[in-house]
Design a protein around this motif. Structure first.
Motif, mmCIF file in Angstrom:
data_model
loop_
_atom_site.group_PDB
_atom_site.id
_atom_site.type_symbol
_atom_site.label_atom_id
_atom_site.label_comp_id
_atom_site.label_asym_id
_atom_site.label_seq_id
_atom_site.Cartn_x
_atom_site.Cartn_y
_atom_site.Cartn_z
ATOM 1 N N UNK A 1 36.932 28.430 42.020
ATOM 2 C CA UNK A 1 37.288 27.175 42.689
ATOM 3 C C UNK A 1 38.261 27.448 43.836
ATOM 4 N N UNK A 2 39.306 28.246 43.565
ATOM 5 C CA UNK A 2 40.316 28.544 44.585
ATOM 6 C C UNK A 2 39.741 29.389 45.719
ATOM 7 N N UNK A 3 38.732 30.167 45.411
ATOM 8 C CA UNK A 3 38.095 31.041 46.410
ATOM 9 C C UNK A 3 37.659 30.278 47.658
ATOM 10 N N UNK A 4 37.227 29.051 47.475
ATOM 11 C CA UNK A 4 36.739 28.242 48.594
ATOM 12 C C UNK A 4 37.847 27.844 49.566
ATOM 13 N N UNK A 5 39.098 27.844 49.089
ATOM 14 C CA UNK A 5 40.205 27.332 49.893
ATOM 15 C C UNK A 5 41.078 28.419 50.522
ATOM 16 N N UNK A 6 40.777 29.667 50.232
ATOM 17 C CA UNK A 6 41.578 30.765 50.776
ATOM 18 C C UNK A 6 41.210 30.986 52.236
ATOM 19 N N UNK A 7 42.200 30.884 53.146
ATOM 20 C CA UNK A 7 41.908 31.093 54.572
ATOM 21 C C UNK A 7 41.480 32.539 54.839
ATOM 22 N N UNK A 8 40.755 32.710 55.905
ATOM 23 C CA UNK A 8 40.221 34.026 56.270
ATOM 24 C C UNK A 8 41.339 35.059 56.455
ATOM 25 N N UNK A 9 42.466 34.639 57.008
ATOM 26 C CA UNK A 9 43.578 35.572 57.241
ATOM 27 C C UNK A 9 44.174 36.092 55.942
ATOM 28 N N UNK A 10 44.083 35.315 54.860
ATOM 29 C CA UNK A 10 44.636 35.725 53.570
ATOM 30 C C UNK A 10 43.603 36.415 52.675
ATOM 31 N N UNK A 11 42.376 36.530 53.143
ATOM 32 C CA UNK A 11 41.319 37.172 52.356
ATOM 33 C C UNK A 11 41.665 38.597 51.915
ATOM 34 N N UNK A 12 42.239 39.448 52.797
ATOM 35 C CA UNK A 12 42.570 40.805 52.336
ATOM 36 C C UNK A 12 43.533 40.795 51.136
ATOM 37 N N UNK A 13 44.525 39.926 51.159
ATOM 38 C CA UNK A 13 45.441 39.813 50.017
ATOM 39 C C UNK A 13 44.699 39.265 48.802
ATOM 40 N N UNK A 14 43.899 38.243 49.002
ATOM 41 C CA UNK A 14 43.169 37.600 47.914
ATOM 42 C C UNK A 14 42.202 38.573 47.236
ATOM 43 N N UNK A 15 41.572 39.417 48.026
ATOM 44 C CA UNK A 15 40.567 40.352 47.505
ATOM 45 C C UNK A 15 41.156 41.706 47.098
ATOM 46 N N UNK A 16 42.424 41.925 47.333
ATOM 47 C CA UNK A 16 43.061 43.217 47.040
ATOM 48 C C UNK A 16 42.963 43.529 45.553
ATOM 49 N N UNK A 17 42.900 44.816 45.224
ATOM 50 C CA UNK A 17 42.782 45.234 43.823
ATOM 51 C C UNK A 17 44.019 44.899 42.991
ATOM 52 N N UNK A 18 45.124 44.564 43.643
ATOM 53 C CA UNK A 18 46.323 44.104 42.938
ATOM 54 C C UNK A 18 46.685 42.696 43.408
ATOM 55 N N UNK A 19 45.683 41.944 43.828
ATOM 56 C CA UNK A 19 45.902 40.596 44.347
ATOM 57 C C UNK A 19 45.936 39.534 43.263
ATOM 58 N N UNK A 20 45.971 38.272 43.670
ATOM 59 C CA UNK A 20 46.109 37.152 42.728
ATOM 60 C C UNK A 20 44.983 37.009 41.720
#
Length: 117
Positions: free
Chosen positions: A11-30
């Protein structure tokens, strides 16, 4: 991961801005425990710092030393696991320092009392 957690992440995946995608997708991310462990462990650091307001006669040097040792030992562990978790390492190091200072304060206070007696 549990089904409920996966649903929240999707659900949250849809709201993550493109600029924050690297943090969101990081192996130690949220999306991982590697993010949430330090996020919640900072409460221990905050509680340790809040202990500075307590009178020194009520502070346990043993408890402070144990928390300091735990923080410093786990700091090392955070730097050897994969993925390296710098956020948790910083949190553990802060826990070790905060409680090391408190342990030193309590120990000095108790030694001062012994000298006065």
């Amino acid at each position: 991961m549990s089904k409920a957690y996966k649903a929240v992440v999707l659900f949250a995946d849809r709201f993550v801005p493109q600029k924050l995608r690297p943090l969101w997708e990081h192996e130690a991310g949220p999306k991982t425990i590697f993010f949430w462990a330090p996020a919640f462990k900072w409460a221990l650091v905050a509680a340790s710092i809040d202990e500075y307001r307590r009178p020194l006669d009520t502070v346990s040097p043993t408890q402070s030393a144990t928390l300091a040792a735990t923080g410093l030992i786990w700091t090392r562990y955070c730097l050897v696991i994969r993925p390296i978790n710098y956020a948790l390492s910083l949190c553990n190091f802060s826990l070790g320092v905060a409680n090391g200072v408190q342990c030193f304060r309590a120990y000095s206070y108790q030694k001062g009392l012994e000298k006065m007696a």
